[in-house]
Motif scaffolding. Sequence first.
Motif, PDB file in Angstrom:
ATOM      1  N   GLY A   1       4.042  17.290  23.355  1.00  0.00           N
ATOM      2  CA  GLY A   1       4.171  15.887  23.710  1.00  0.00           C
ATOM      3  C   GLY A   1       5.008  15.689  24.957  1.00  0.00           C
ATOM      4  N   ARG A   2       6.078  16.485  25.083  1.00  0.00           N
ATOM      5  CA  ARG A   2       6.906  16.391  26.289  1.00  0.00           C
ATOM      6  C   ARG A   2       6.129  16.839  27.520  1.00  0.00           C
ATOM      7  NH1 ARG A   2      10.809  18.131  22.580  1.00  0.00           N
ATOM      8  NH2 ARG A   2      10.562  20.321  23.181  1.00  0.00           N
ATOM      9  N   PHE A   3       5.242  17.831  27.334  1.00  0.00           N
ATOM     10  CA  PHE A   3       4.404  18.261  28.446  1.00  0.00           C
ATOM     11  C   PHE A   3       3.522  17.127  28.931  1.00  0.00           C
ATOM     12  CE2 PHE A   3       0.106  19.485  29.657  1.00  0.00           C
ATOM     13  CZ  PHE A   3       0.343  20.257  30.781  1.00  0.00           C
ATOM     14  N   VAL A   4       2.911  16.384  28.003  1.00  0.00           N
ATOM     15  CA  VAL A   4       2.043  15.275  28.380  1.00  0.00           C
ATOM     16  C   VAL A   4       2.826  14.237  29.185  1.00  0.00           C
ATOM     17  CG1 VAL A   4       0.644  13.367  27.508  1.00  0.00           C
ATOM     18  CG2 VAL A   4       0.507  15.605  26.412  1.00  0.00           C
ATOM     19  N   ALA A   5       4.009  13.862  28.679  1.00  0.00           N
ATOM     20  CA  ALA A   5       4.809  12.842  29.356  1.00  0.00           C
ATOM     21  C   ALA A   5       5.283  13.315  30.726  1.00  0.00           C
ATOM     22  CB  ALA A   5       6.000  12.463  28.485  1.00  0.00           C
TER      23      ALA A   5
ATOM     24  N   THR B   1      -2.188  10.007  23.055  1.00  0.00           N
ATOM     25  CA  THR B   1      -2.417  11.401  23.447  1.00  0.00           C
ATOM     26  C   THR B   1      -1.230  12.280  23.082  1.00  0.00           C
ATOM     27  OG1 THR B   1      -3.805  10.656  25.296  1.00  0.00           O
ATOM     28  CG2 THR B   1      -2.989  12.909  25.378  1.00  0.00           C
ATOM     29  N   ILE B   2      -0.018  11.770  23.300  1.00  0.00           N
ATOM     30  CA  ILE B   2       1.185  12.517  22.924  1.00  0.00           C
ATOM     31  C   ILE B   2       1.176  12.816  21.421  1.00  0.00           C
ATOM     32  CG2 ILE B   2       3.696  12.315  22.643  1.00  0.00           C
ATOM     33  CD1 ILE B   2       3.721  10.829  25.316  1.00  0.00           C
ATOM     34  N   GLY B   3       0.781  11.832  20.616  1.00  0.00           N
ATOM     35  CA  GLY B   3       0.696  12.032  19.176  1.00  0.00           C
ATOM     36  C   GLY B   3      -0.323  13.082  18.801  1.00  0.00           C
ATOM     37  N   PHE B   4      -1.478  13.091  19.480  1.00  0.00           N
ATOM     38  CA  PHE B   4      -2.521  14.067  19.201  1.00  0.00           C
ATOM     39  C   PHE B   4      -2.073  15.485  19.553  1.00  0.00           C
ATOM     40  CE2 PHE B   4      -6.306  10.900  19.610  1.00  0.00           C
ATOM     41  CZ  PHE B   4      -5.996  10.414  18.348  1.00  0.00           C
ATOM     42  N   VAL B   5      -1.384  15.614  20.688  1.00  0.00           N
ATOM     43  CA  VAL B   5      -0.913  16.939  21.097  1.00  0.00           C
ATOM     44  C   VAL B   5       0.147  17.450  20.125  1.00  0.00           C
ATOM     45  CG1 VAL B   5       0.317  18.210  22.901  1.00  0.00           C
ATOM     46  CG2 VAL B   5      -1.483  16.593  23.521  1.00  0.00           C
ATOM     47  N   ASN B   6       1.067  16.581  19.731  1.00  0.00           N
ATOM     48  CA  ASN B   6       2.098  16.981  18.775  1.00  0.00           C
ATOM     49  C   ASN B   6       1.496  17.392  17.433  1.00  0.00           C
ATOM     50  OD1 ASN B   6       4.324  16.632  20.444  1.00  0.00           O
ATOM     51  ND2 ASN B   6       4.566  14.475  19.905  1.00  0.00           N
ATOM     52  N   ALA B   7       0.368  16.777  17.068  1.00  0.00           N
ATOM     53  CA  ALA B   7      -0.297  17.101  15.806  1.00  0.00           C
ATOM     54  C   ALA B   7      -1.183  18.341  15.918  1.00  0.00           C
ATOM     55  CB  ALA B   7      -1.130  15.915  15.342  1.00  0.00           C
ATOM     56  N   GLY B   8      -1.353  18.859  17.135  1.00  0.00           N
ATOM     57  CA  GLY B   8      -2.181  20.039  17.334  1.00  0.00           C
ATOM     58  C   GLY B   8      -3.658  19.753  17.444  1.00  0.00           C
ATOM     59  N   TRP B   9      -4.039  18.485  17.652  1.00  0.00           N
ATOM     60  CA  TRP B   9      -5.457  18.119  17.727  1.00  0.00           C
ATOM     61  C   TRP B   9      -6.022  18.249  19.133  1.00  0.00           C
ATOM     62  CZ3 TRP B   9      -4.917  12.893  14.628  1.00  0.00           C
ATOM     63  CH2 TRP B   9      -4.573  13.188  13.304  1.00  0.00           C
TER      64      TRP B   9
END
Length: 317
Positions: A251-255, A70-78
């Motif tokens: 990504g930091r927001f997700v974590a 999920t962190i990867g998806f958010v960082n990618a803008g997906w």
Amino acid sequence: MISGLLIPSLLGFALLLSGMKAMETSLQQWADNKLSTWIARSTATPLRGFAVGTTASALLQSSSAVTVLTIGFVNAGWLSLSRSFGIILGTNVGTCFTTELMSLRLHRYGVPLLAVALFGWVLTFLLNEWRDASRAPKRVLPLRYLSVAFGGFALLLIGFKLLQGIGPAMQDNGYFDLLMRHTNENLLWGVLGGAALTALVHSSSAVIAMSMGLAATGVLSPDAGIAIVLGANIGTCFTGLVASLGGGAGGRFVALSQLALNAGGALLFYPLIGLLHAASATLAPSDPSAQVAHAQTLFNVACSLIALPIAYLPKFR
């Protein structure tokens, strides 16, 4: 005396952890990029994200794996922040699947399941799948991954049975008996120990399974086991925090949202451990091990449902 206690303890926990990792790795390899596509397409709303997070964590046997994805998806803008927050809420519920299975006392079937898994793996080897996976028939690949996953689950059950077997020896050992009595009397030590151990081994399910095994033998009280559950939920955030260090703000927001959710939930329910125990005891009156598993499920479902409306606030859009 110590070696006779320490060796089975370490072996049982190692089998728990190895089994968990084998299941996680094999199921991730099976899902491959299809999981990424499914998550990206199935999270149009926070509620759908919650359902996807629950299902993906239950299937992959790892909330950490879904969190990192999920962190990867958010960082990618997906993924938007609201959709990612829904997924994080769902991972906490999905991770209860393994411990609930273990509460069914399936550990007696650990060796037979391991034999079935080994047979499936040998069959894939005979079909030349092991030596050249890229050219294996598509119908054979799922058999390999499922065989490894079943083997991992079998190892987990065998490790759980080993931990149950050390209960009498722990009660006879003065040092461990004192340590367990101290934890039973001061539940905060259970929270801190559960958080630290989970951060160290990167598996809340393995730590909770260990506490279930000790509770089953009477070494650990159900209340102390539930305290470990609260701590394990905090410790499981460590992997996501590390994964978010090299990414962007999303990504930091997700974590950090996972950490805030789990730490906030632990603070909220720490004074209510007795209530959690009473509720889980109504579901499994004579099984302390199952009480710990049910308390985890009740805690995670309650925390996620309380926090889910936050994902619909305008600032998350």
